[in-house]
Enzyme design. Sequence first.
Site, PDB file in Angstrom:
ATOM      1  N   ARG A  43      -0.634  -1.945  -7.066  1.00  0.00           N
ATOM      2  CA  ARG A  43      -0.974  -3.065  -6.170  1.00  0.00           C
ATOM      3  C   ARG A  43      -1.879  -4.062  -6.899  1.00  0.00           C
ATOM      4  O   ARG A  43      -1.690  -5.283  -6.805  1.00  0.00           O
ATOM      5  CB  ARG A  43      -1.657  -2.503  -4.931  1.00  0.00           C
ATOM      6  CG  ARG A  43      -1.986  -3.494  -3.826  1.00  0.00           C
ATOM      7  CD  ARG A  43      -2.346  -2.699  -2.571  1.00  0.00           C
ATOM      8  NE  ARG A  43      -3.091  -3.457  -1.577  1.00  0.00           N
ATOM      9  CZ  ARG A  43      -2.546  -4.235  -0.650  1.00  0.00           C
ATOM     10  NH1 ARG A  43      -1.238  -4.387  -0.623  1.00  0.00           N
ATOM     11  NH2 ARG A  43      -3.288  -4.861   0.238  1.00  0.00           N
ATOM     12  N   ARG A  83       0.847  -1.189   0.000  1.00  0.00           N
ATOM     13  CA  ARG A  83       0.000   0.000   0.000  1.00  0.00           C
ATOM     14  C   ARG A  83       0.884   1.242   0.000  1.00  0.00           C
ATOM     15  O   ARG A  83       2.032   1.203   0.456  1.00  0.00           O
ATOM     16  CB  ARG A  83      -0.911   0.017   1.231  1.00  0.00           C
ATOM     17  CG  ARG A  83      -1.823  -1.203   1.360  1.00  0.00           C
ATOM     18  CD  ARG A  83      -2.601  -1.137   2.665  1.00  0.00           C
ATOM     19  NE  ARG A  83      -3.517  -2.272   2.831  1.00  0.00           N
ATOM     20  CZ  ARG A  83      -3.205  -3.406   3.450  1.00  0.00           C
ATOM     21  NH1 ARG A  83      -1.993  -3.561   3.971  1.00  0.00           N
ATOM     22  NH2 ARG A  83      -4.082  -4.385   3.547  1.00  0.00           N
ATOM     23  N   TYR A 122      -9.152 -10.188  -7.294  1.00  0.00           N
ATOM     24  CA  TYR A 122      -8.076 -10.261  -8.289  1.00  0.00           C
ATOM     25  C   TYR A 122      -8.115 -11.548  -9.111  1.00  0.00           C
ATOM     26  O   TYR A 122      -7.222 -11.791  -9.919  1.00  0.00           O
ATOM     27  CB  TYR A 122      -6.714 -10.162  -7.593  1.00  0.00           C
ATOM     28  CG  TYR A 122      -6.519  -8.876  -6.844  1.00  0.00           C
ATOM     29  CD1 TYR A 122      -6.340  -7.680  -7.529  1.00  0.00           C
ATOM     30  CD2 TYR A 122      -6.530  -8.838  -5.453  1.00  0.00           C
ATOM     31  CE1 TYR A 122      -6.170  -6.486  -6.843  1.00  0.00           C
ATOM     32  CE2 TYR A 122      -6.360  -7.652  -4.761  1.00  0.00           C
ATOM     33  CZ  TYR A 122      -6.174  -6.476  -5.472  1.00  0.00           C
ATOM     34  OH  TYR A 122      -6.022  -5.296  -4.797  1.00  0.00           O
ATOM     35  N   HIS A 148      -3.713  -8.987   3.387  1.00  0.00           N
ATOM     36  CA  HIS A 148      -5.162  -9.009   3.587  1.00  0.00           C
ATOM     37  C   HIS A 148      -5.517  -9.895   4.766  1.00  0.00           C
ATOM     38  O   HIS A 148      -5.018 -11.015   4.883  1.00  0.00           O
ATOM     39  CB  HIS A 148      -5.877  -9.537   2.342  1.00  0.00           C
ATOM     40  CG  HIS A 148      -5.968  -8.536   1.237  1.00  0.00           C
ATOM     41  ND1 HIS A 148      -6.183  -8.894  -0.078  1.00  0.00           N
ATOM     42  CD2 HIS A 148      -5.869  -7.182   1.233  1.00  0.00           C
ATOM     43  CE1 HIS A 148      -6.216  -7.810  -0.831  1.00  0.00           C
ATOM     44  NE2 HIS A 148      -6.036  -6.762  -0.056  1.00  0.00           N
ATOM     45  N   HIS A 205      -2.465   2.256  -5.931  1.00  0.00           N
ATOM     46  CA  HIS A 205      -3.355   1.097  -5.837  1.00  0.00           C
ATOM     47  C   HIS A 205      -3.432   0.340  -7.162  1.00  0.00           C
ATOM     48  O   HIS A 205      -3.625  -0.886  -7.171  1.00  0.00           O
ATOM     49  CB  HIS A 205      -4.749   1.533  -5.386  1.00  0.00           C
ATOM     50  CG  HIS A 205      -5.306   0.652  -4.312  1.00  0.00           C
ATOM     51  ND1 HIS A 205      -4.728   0.530  -3.065  1.00  0.00           N
ATOM     52  CD2 HIS A 205      -6.362  -0.193  -4.306  1.00  0.00           C
ATOM     53  CE1 HIS A 205      -5.427  -0.331  -2.343  1.00  0.00           C
ATOM     54  NE2 HIS A 205      -6.414  -0.786  -3.068  1.00  0.00           N
ATOM     55  N   LYS A 217      -1.851  -2.195   7.841  1.00  0.00           N
ATOM     56  CA  LYS A 217      -3.036  -1.713   8.545  1.00  0.00           C
ATOM     57  C   LYS A 217      -3.111  -2.320   9.940  1.00  0.00           C
ATOM     58  O   LYS A 217      -2.797  -3.493  10.131  1.00  0.00           O
ATOM     59  CB  LYS A 217      -4.305  -2.077   7.762  1.00  0.00           C
ATOM     60  CG  LYS A 217      -4.541  -1.213   6.530  1.00  0.00           C
ATOM     61  CD  LYS A 217      -5.880  -1.546   5.912  1.00  0.00           C
ATOM     62  CE  LYS A 217      -6.215  -0.613   4.757  1.00  0.00           C
ATOM     63  NZ  LYS A 217      -7.533  -0.927   4.170  1.00  0.00           N
TER      64      LYS A 217
END
Length: 301
Positions: free
Chosen positions: A250, A150, A282, A273, A247, A174
């Site tokens: 990514r 990210r 994806y 994730h 992004h 995150k």
Amino acid sequence: MNNNQQAHIQSFSEYLQIEKNCSPHTISGYLQDIEHFKSFMKQQTIDVLAAVSYVDVRIYLTELHERGYARKTAARKISTLRSLYRFLLRENIVQINPFTMSSLPKQEKRLPQFLYEQELSQLFEAPDLTTPLGQRDKALLEVLYACGIRVSECVALDVEDIDFAIGTIFVTGKGRKERYVPIGSFAIDAIKEYINGGRSDLLSSAKEPTKALFLNFRGARVTARGVRTILDKIVKDASLHVHISPHVMRHTFATHLLNEGADLRSVQELLGHSNLSSTQIYTHVTGDRLKTIYMNHHPRA
């Protein structure tokens, strides 16, 4: 809304920071959504959070729709308020969570945008490697594509986070979740050239020492907005008519891995994730890849 209600919201903010390890950016987003709902409460003459009912939630959803909010935005606002009331219920501030009975607006399914290898090649050739900023731009581009991190993770990188010996970078994601991500030889070579050359030149303009890997022209850590500006310049220099953002890089990282046979669980780990469902967007297959599979495997192709 009285002072008690504001104190409850402040407690929720502290809960997000301390217990949930949310970033300042995430907390700011939550609070903005709550402020929006407070305006709705005032409009509906609702004085306290405990007085909000399921009917009020339905009216709020209708208002969001009538004001033209995107489904994704409306879903985020409802999710925020559901979390707020879950916290208030836990603290015995309210007796019910009126948002648990409301379903989130159905999301529009869009395939993630990504770049083809030919477009990437043009991007990688665009930076001027005779300049410090050009070396930085090339290293930045290589890292985004090589690791799929990210933009917040990218700008937070320090020089010491790169392990050249085993080819990994240490990433803080995150919720302050930490992970190691492999990094390829092209990216390593670009980083070495930048550290040994361009970064030292940029650092000479710094007002104070910094461990940051990617620096701006003042010698300070580059920002997320700065990264987007850099990518826009690279696209312009490459004479490409594509939209590119951190992004998109990514998305490209994940799409190329899956198209080359990587399994979904591995890509999930690499992207950081928490849920596999976040990675499943994806699993689309490019037209070229689909044609290749057909030609190679159909008996009468």
